[in-house]
Design a protein around this motif. Structure first.
Motif, mmCIF file in Angstrom:
data_model
loop_
_atom_site.group_PDB
_atom_site.id
_atom_site.type_symbol
_atom_site.label_atom_id
_atom_site.label_comp_id
_atom_site.label_asym_id
_atom_site.label_seq_id
_atom_site.Cartn_x
_atom_site.Cartn_y
_atom_site.Cartn_z
ATOM 1 N N CYS A 1 0.849 -1.389 0.047
ATOM 2 C CA CYS A 1 -0.229 0.048 0.093
ATOM 3 C C CYS A 1 0.859 1.258 0.087
ATOM 4 C CB CYS A 1 -0.845 -0.030 1.160
ATOM 5 S SG CYS A 1 -0.155 -0.443 2.736
ATOM 6 N N ALA A 2 2.086 1.093 0.065
ATOM 7 C CA ALA A 2 3.031 2.374 -0.144
ATOM 8 C C ALA A 2 4.473 1.978 -0.678
ATOM 9 C CB ALA A 2 3.329 2.802 1.329
ATOM 10 N N ALA A 3 4.980 2.954 -1.270
ATOM 11 C CA ALA A 3 6.418 2.593 -1.964
ATOM 12 C C ALA A 3 7.295 3.452 -1.239
ATOM 13 C CB ALA A 3 6.208 3.145 -3.550
ATOM 14 N N PRO A 4 8.425 3.117 -0.860
ATOM 15 C CA PRO A 4 9.421 3.738 0.072
ATOM 16 C C PRO A 4 10.471 4.312 -0.878
ATOM 17 C CG PRO A 4 9.995 1.411 -0.166
ATOM 18 C CD PRO A 4 8.621 1.468 -0.996
ATOM 19 N N VAL A 5 10.996 5.638 -0.531
ATOM 20 C CA VAL A 5 12.049 6.291 -1.322
ATOM 21 C C VAL A 5 13.097 6.100 -0.736
ATOM 22 C CG1 VAL A 5 10.208 7.795 -2.254
ATOM 23 C CG2 VAL A 5 11.632 8.720 -0.372
ATOM 24 N N ASN A 6 13.404 5.785 0.685
ATOM 25 C CA ASN A 6 14.708 6.261 1.347
ATOM 26 C C ASN A 6 14.666 5.736 2.764
ATOM 27 O OD1 ASN A 6 13.118 8.097 2.640
ATOM 28 N ND2 ASN A 6 14.183 9.934 2.065
ATOM 29 N N VAL A 7 16.014 5.725 3.178
ATOM 30 C CA VAL A 7 16.136 5.824 4.846
ATOM 31 C C VAL A 7 16.861 7.002 5.275
ATOM 32 C CG1 VAL A 7 16.870 4.463 6.556
ATOM 33 C CG2 VAL A 7 16.238 3.187 4.679
ATOM 34 N N HIS A 8 16.041 7.724 5.823
ATOM 35 C CA HIS A 8 16.609 9.023 6.712
ATOM 36 C C HIS A 8 16.908 8.361 8.071
ATOM 37 C CE1 HIS A 8 16.575 12.558 4.589
ATOM 38 N NE2 HIS A 8 15.128 12.448 4.156
ATOM 39 N N ARG A 9 18.232 8.814 8.466
ATOM 40 C CA ARG A 9 18.671 8.657 9.902
ATOM 41 C C ARG A 9 18.025 9.935 10.607
ATOM 42 N NH1 ARG A 9 24.371 6.717 12.356
ATOM 43 N NH2 ARG A 9 23.546 5.833 14.087
ATOM 44 N N VAL A 10 17.707 9.900 11.943
ATOM 45 C CA VAL A 10 17.332 11.055 12.714
ATOM 46 C C VAL A 10 18.467 11.570 13.564
ATOM 47 C CG1 VAL A 10 15.498 12.021 14.164
ATOM 48 C CG2 VAL A 10 14.805 10.369 12.400
ATOM 49 N N ASP B 1 18.922 13.461 8.416
ATOM 50 C CA ASP B 1 19.920 13.891 7.688
ATOM 51 C C ASP B 1 19.197 14.489 6.283
ATOM 52 O OD1 ASP B 1 18.921 11.470 7.041
ATOM 53 O OD2 ASP B 1 20.673 10.393 7.079
ATOM 54 N N TRP B 2 17.983 15.063 6.385
ATOM 55 C CA TRP B 2 17.639 15.924 5.374
ATOM 56 C C TRP B 2 18.308 17.248 5.461
ATOM 57 C CZ3 TRP B 2 14.438 13.267 8.752
ATOM 58 C CH2 TRP B 2 14.295 13.774 10.077
ATOM 59 N N ALA B 3 18.944 17.521 6.861
ATOM 60 C CA ALA B 3 19.808 18.685 6.798
ATOM 61 C C ALA B 3 20.959 18.664 6.017
ATOM 62 C CB ALA B 3 20.442 18.756 8.400
ATOM 63 N N LYS B 4 21.331 17.335 5.674
ATOM 64 C CA LYS B 4 22.569 17.245 4.804
ATOM 65 C C LYS B 4 22.374 17.589 3.415
ATOM 66 C CE LYS B 4 24.171 13.448 3.005
ATOM 67 N NZ LYS B 4 24.454 12.175 3.004
ATOM 68 N N GLY B 5 21.039 17.160 3.160
ATOM 69 C CA GLY B 5 20.523 17.653 1.977
ATOM 70 C C GLY B 5 20.497 19.330 1.459
ATOM 71 N N CYS C 1 29.540 15.522 10.437
ATOM 72 C CA CYS C 1 28.400 14.620 10.880
ATOM 73 C C CYS C 1 28.908 13.570 11.753
ATOM 74 C CB CYS C 1 27.739 13.992 9.767
ATOM 75 S SG CYS C 1 28.605 12.946 8.709
ATOM 76 N N ALA C 2 28.012 13.168 12.796
ATOM 77 C CA ALA C 2 28.554 12.307 13.687
ATOM 78 C C ALA C 2 26.713 11.735 14.178
ATOM 79 C CB ALA C 2 29.184 12.772 14.912
ATOM 80 N N ASN D 1 20.598 13.835 -3.474
ATOM 81 C CA ASN D 1 19.947 15.043 -3.049
ATOM 82 C C ASN D 1 19.562 15.223 -1.668
ATOM 83 O OD1 ASN D 1 20.738 16.583 -5.630
ATOM 84 N ND2 ASN D 1 19.380 15.061 -6.667
ATOM 85 N N LYS D 2 18.727 14.061 -1.209
ATOM 86 C CA LYS D 2 17.879 14.308 -0.164
ATOM 87 C C LYS D 2 18.731 14.209 1.082
ATOM 88 C CE LYS D 2 13.852 14.836 1.633
ATOM 89 N NZ LYS D 2 14.067 14.894 2.726
ATOM 90 N N GLY D 3 19.883 13.615 1.007
ATOM 91 C CA GLY D 3 20.767 13.227 2.386
ATOM 92 C C GLY D 3 20.405 12.042 2.885
ATOM 93 N N SER D 4 19.617 11.213 2.418
ATOM 94 C CA SER D 4 19.388 9.925 3.343
ATOM 95 C C SER D 4 20.011 8.801 2.236
ATOM 96 C CB SER D 4 17.792 9.719 2.765
ATOM 97 O OG SER D 4 17.163 10.194 1.796
ATOM 98 N N ILE D 5 19.856 7.538 2.535
ATOM 99 C CA ILE D 5 20.342 6.476 1.684
ATOM 100 C C ILE D 5 19.105 5.671 0.964
ATOM 101 C CG2 ILE D 5 22.407 6.299 2.939
ATOM 102 C CD1 ILE D 5 21.251 3.958 4.658
#
Ligand code: BGC
Length: 413
Positions: free
Chosen positions: A131-140, A264-268, A283-284, A331-335
């Protein structure tokens, strides 16, 4: 002559539309900052290159609270958007309302089950259907820092909260804002959960924010989390109230502030501004073990019309496609969410994220972000965030905060 010409064109168009519905999609999302807009443009371009017509419905507001309010209004008025940025248990909540489209045909044709980790695939399924399609993994749970500011002040990236506090005191004495922060509830929650992971540890975090265990919510360790939040309230500047997260990132970029605790959207944002990881910014992961994941995904809503259904299929196919997963996440900062996308072109922060995610998955410390809607349903996460924000913006004691936290969670169930 003229009318014959136009007559011929429209006849052709009619024949074409009878056999091929042009993919259409109205896409609701909250990607409006510099890095986010660059990222969503990747999807828009791929969609257009396959003949799709994209109608953009951006709803500004980090974390997506405003977007979710807009979504509810649209669905209630019987006019759901075609595709919506939606994640975590909210996907299941909308599924239960009976308004989501089933995208299993695309998922099965593309073999999503073979290329997505089980932990991510689980969030994309509703009673066995996709029911959904994933685009990424952001780390918080990240700390971002201005490399020059740290160097000029003889400060290393902190590895304990005591080190963080000592660095902050030193920076403050030197006239630098230690912590760039935006006083919006979701940003308070983001910092809070990062501190909680560090102070409670992975097991404590799970008990508190996944299992909603009352003893953990009221524990002395949870008081220590609020104590650290109180300390950090002293490290933000006077104008933090209401500030957008990307403006806080800009404060780190321009050296006005030293650190930001943010996903890590901040990295974007750093990347969109041409900043280089390891040189301009550092980053750490926050002090402590574990990995808080936040997987962005799109759900398709039940809509009428072959063109819209074709749009949903095309979007789902592109989103999980290998090329999109690479370019978007650069671009997004995620993996990437897919396990078979090469990280060769990705930077050191992305490599650290992938390595830590693998290790956390192996040792049981891979955890869903509560602040970004991955761990709990809306009523429970909202109840927690209300207390976190109330505490951060007042002189409430940690004792009061934990009692209020336990009561709020109990009343939300
Ligand atoms: C989303 C990110 C987004 C961030 C700030 C998070 O909840 O997962 O994709 O960039 O909010 O808007």
């Amino acid at each position: 002559m003229k009318s014959v010409f136009f007559g011929a064109v429209s006849a052709t168009a009619l024949i074409a539309s009878a056999v091929y519905a042009e993919p259409q999609a109205e896409v609701l999302h909250w990607w409006t900052s510099g890095g986010e807009a660059k990222s969503v443009a990747v999807l828009q371009e791929e969609f257009a290159s396959k003949g799709g017509q994209w109608t953009d419905m951006p709803v500004a507001g980090g974390g997506g609270d405003a977007a979710m309010t807009a979504l509810r209004a649209r669905v209630l008025s019987g006019n759901a958007p075609t595709a919506v940025q939606l994640k975590g248990p909210a996907i299941q909540e909308w599924y239960e309302e009976g308004v989501l489209a089933d995208i299993s045909a695309v998922a099965e044709a593309q073999g999503w089950a073979d290329v997505l980790p089980a932990s991510i695939a689980g969030h994309m399924k509703c009673e066995g259907t996709w029911c959904a399609a994933p685009v990424n993994v952001h780390r918080v749970d990240w700390i971002w820092a201005n490399a020059d500011v740290l160097e000029a002040n003889g400060i290393e990236m902190p590895t304990t909260w005591d080190e963080f506090n000592a660095a902050a005191e030193k920076l403050q004495a030197a006239g630098i804002i230690p912590l760039a922060h935006g006083g919006q509830a979701w940003q308070d929650a983001t910092v809070f959960e990062a501190v909680a992971l560090g102070v409670l540890g992975a097991d404590g975090f799970r008990k508190a924010f996944v299992d909603l265990d009352m003893d953990t919510l009221k524990s002395d360790e949870m008081k220590a989390v609020f104590d650290q939040m109180r300390t950090m309230r002293g490290y933000v500047d006077d104008n933090f109230s209401g500030r957008d997260w990307n403006l806080a990132t800009a404060m780190v970029m321009n050296g006005e502030a030293a650190f930001q605790i943010m996903g890590d959207w901040a990295k974007g944002e750093f990347m969109a501004a041409g900043k280089v990881p390891g040189e301009d910014f550092l980053c750490a992961s926050v002090p402590g073990d574990g990995f808080l994941y936040n997987v962005d995904s799109f759900a398709m809503f039940d809509v009428d019309g072959d063109d819209k259904k074709a749009g949903q299929e095309l979007l789902a196919e592109l989103i999980v496609g290998q090329n999109f997963q690479k370019v978007f996440n650069l671009n997004k900062g995620s993996i990437p969410a897919r396990v078979d996308v090469s990280l060769e072109e990705f930077d050191s922060c992305a490599h650290l994220s992938a390595k830590d995610m693998g290790e956390s998955s192996d040792n049981g410390s891979l955890l869903p972000s509560y602040a970004h809607g991955m761990a709990l349903r809306g009523a429970q996460s909202g109840a927690i965030t209300d207390v976190v924000t109330a505490h951060f913006n007042s002189d409430m004691s940690s004792d009061e905060a934990v009692n209020m936290l336990a009561d709020a969670v109990a009343n939300s169930m």
